[in-house]
Enzyme design. Structure first.
Site, short mmCIF file in Angstrom:
data_model
loop_
_atom_site.label_atom_id
_atom_site.label_comp_id
_atom_site.label_asym_id
_atom_site.label_seq_id
_atom_site.Cartn_x
_atom_site.Cartn_y
_atom_site.Cartn_z
NE ARG A 66 -1.11 -0.21 4.89
CZ ARG A 66 -0.17 0.33 5.65
NH1 ARG A 66 0.51 1.39 5.23
NH2 ARG A 66 0.12 -0.17 6.84
CG HIS A 108 -3.77 0.98 8.80
ND1 HIS A 108 -4.20 -0.14 8.15
CD2 HIS A 108 -4.64 1.20 9.82
CE1 HIS A 108 -5.29 -0.60 8.76
NE2 HIS A 108 -5.58 0.20 9.77
CE1 TYR A 127 3.60 1.34 8.10
CE2 TYR A 127 2.71 2.65 9.91
CZ TYR A 127 2.62 2.18 8.61
OH TYR A 127 1.57 2.57 7.82
C1 LIG Z 1 -11.10 -8.26 14.57
C2 LIG Z 1 -10.36 -6.97 14.40
N1 LIG Z 1 -9.20 -6.78 15.05
C3 LIG Z 1 -8.52 -5.62 14.90
C4 LIG Z 1 -9.03 -4.62 14.10
C5 LIG Z 1 -8.25 -3.30 13.92
N2 LIG Z 1 -7.61 -3.31 12.58
C6 LIG Z 1 -8.18 -2.69 11.55
S1 LIG Z 1 -7.29 -2.89 10.14
C7 LIG Z 1 -6.13 -3.80 10.93
C8 LIG Z 1 -4.93 -4.33 10.19
C9 LIG Z 1 -5.30 -5.35 9.21
O1 LIG Z 1 -4.17 -5.72 8.48
P1 LIG Z 1 -4.31 -6.56 7.16
O2 LIG Z 1 -5.25 -7.68 7.38
O3 LIG Z 1 -2.94 -6.90 6.72
O4 LIG Z 1 -5.01 -5.56 6.14
P2 LIG Z 1 -4.45 -4.21 5.51
O5 LIG Z 1 -4.90 -3.10 6.40
O6 LIG Z 1 -2.98 -4.30 5.46
O7 LIG Z 1 -5.07 -4.13 4.17
C10 LIG Z 1 -6.44 -3.95 12.27
C11 LIG Z 1 -5.63 -4.69 13.24
C12 LIG Z 1 -10.26 -4.85 13.46
N3 LIG Z 1 -10.80 -3.94 12.65
N4 LIG Z 1 -10.89 -6.04 13.59
#
Ligand SMILES: Cc1ncc(C[n+]2csc(CCOP(=O)(O)OP(=O)(O)O)c2C)c(N)n1
Ligand SMILES: [Mg+2]
Length: 344
Positions: free
Chosen positions: A243, A247, A255
């Protein structure tokens, strides 16, 4: 039949057009969010366009996808209209979910889009459920779930893969390894180098592909879809991608280094694909610019429409919540009863 045939010149041009549309949508969404014009939160898909477009191109219109919190690109790739999406971001009645979903909850079952999702890891169980429905009904539909590298550590993702593998369901699990789960690098989240090794535990094929290459994604998903339709069960695909933005919009990004970002940006999935088409003599620089400009105009028009669109009324907050109306809620919305159930 696939939605966009990347074996043809017209199909390749359409794939490029859709990637540009995603880029324009999310660039604009980022600006609007920064200006405080849209409520909620936005997670942008910029840099990951080849994954969504390559995957959805290989699917049929009748096939299903489930998405993530970073879902705008999946929606456009599956053929949703940016106008209805933008209206949804603005919380307007004309939005795909009548303004009640916002960025993280756009869904359109008629287009086979089962929903973006604010709960990390919630997409794969939806895809497994839809794949089970197809199998029980004897339909030819395939369900593909997008999820992130972070989501692969979620228990429900493993339950979903296990069930789909055990019952040979027509599902595809596509992991977008964009190298981070929020601010945590992938190597600090998992004890395996390739997330596709996860597939071994479930006795299904697992591959890691270049997620910056729309053709590579298309080919992998086409093969997985054939396998699913033949009744041979699911495939686990890990698409390596990145990306380009934080985030979330406003992420200070402590990071990662500028150099890493620049190195991945040099592999921009839109630029590299356009360059390939230009080299092949299928596209000129001018035509590429025209495609980009048209995508920007399309999104500007979607913004204008969303700005003008009417707000939902307060009473509408009680609609669309349950598939079958719940009398107490409907009565409350009408103003007939108090929240505690007593008469007004
Ligand atoms: C069950 C849950 N745990 C934590 C979160 C907080 N959270 C939102 S996005 C994220 C990171 C997700 O990472 P990834 O699956 O790699 O997706 P990316 O954002 O990199 O597309 C987290 C921990 C959430 N929304 N739902
Ligand atoms: Mg990630």
């Amino acid at each position: 039949m696939v939605t966009i045939d990347l074996e043809t010149e017209a199909g390749r041009r359409e794939a490029l057009r859709r990637m540009c549309s995603i880029r324009a949508f999310d660039s604009t969404a980022g600006e609007l969010f920064a200006d405080g014009e849209i409520p909620g939160f936005v997670h942008l898909y910029i840099g990951e366009e080849a994954v969504g477009v390559g995957a959805c191109a290989a699917l049929d219109e009748d096939d299903y996808i489930s998405s993530t919190h970073r879902g705008h690109g999946h929606c456009i790739a599956k053929g949703l209209d940016p106008e209805g999406m933008m209206a949804e971001l603005y919380g307007k009645r004309e939005g795909y979910c009548n303004g009640k979903g916002g960025s993280m909850h756009i869904a359109d079952v008629d287009s086979g889009m089962l929903g973006a999702n604010g709960i990390v890891g919630a997409g794969p169980p939806l895809a497994t459920g839809a794949a089970l429905t197809a199998q029980v009904r004897g339909e030819q539909r395939v369900s593909l779930s997008f999820c992130g590298d972070g989501a692969v550590a979620q228990g429900q993702v493993h339950e979903a893969i296990n069930l789909a593998a055990t019952w040979d369901l027509p599902a595809i699990f596509l992991v977008e390894n964009n190298q981070f789960g929020e601010g945590t690098p992938v190597e600090k989240q998992h004890n395996i180098e390739n997330l596709s090794a996860t597939a071994e535990a479930y006795g299904i094929p697992g591959i890691t592909i270049d997620g910056m290459d729309v053709t590579a994604v298309y080919e992998a998903v086409s093969e997985a879809r054939e396998r699913a339709r033949a009744g041979d069960g699911p495939t686990f695909i890990e698409a390596d991608t990145y990306r380009f933005r934080g985030h979330f919009e406003g992420d200070p990004e402590p990071y990662r280094d500028e150099e890493d970002v620049s190195a991945w940006q040099a592999r921009d999935p839109i630029e590299t694909f356009a360059e390939r088409l230009i080299e092949r003599g299928e596209l000129t620089e001018e035509e590429f610019e025209a495609i980009e400009e048209e995508a920007e105009r399309e999104i500007e028009a979607a913004v204008e429409n969303a700005r003008e669109a009417p707000e939902p009324t307060p009473e509408e907050a009680y609609e669309d919540m349950f598939s079958q109306p719940v009398p107490e809620i409907t009565d409350f919305a009408r103003g007939d009863v108090r929240a505690d159930g007593g008469d007004r």
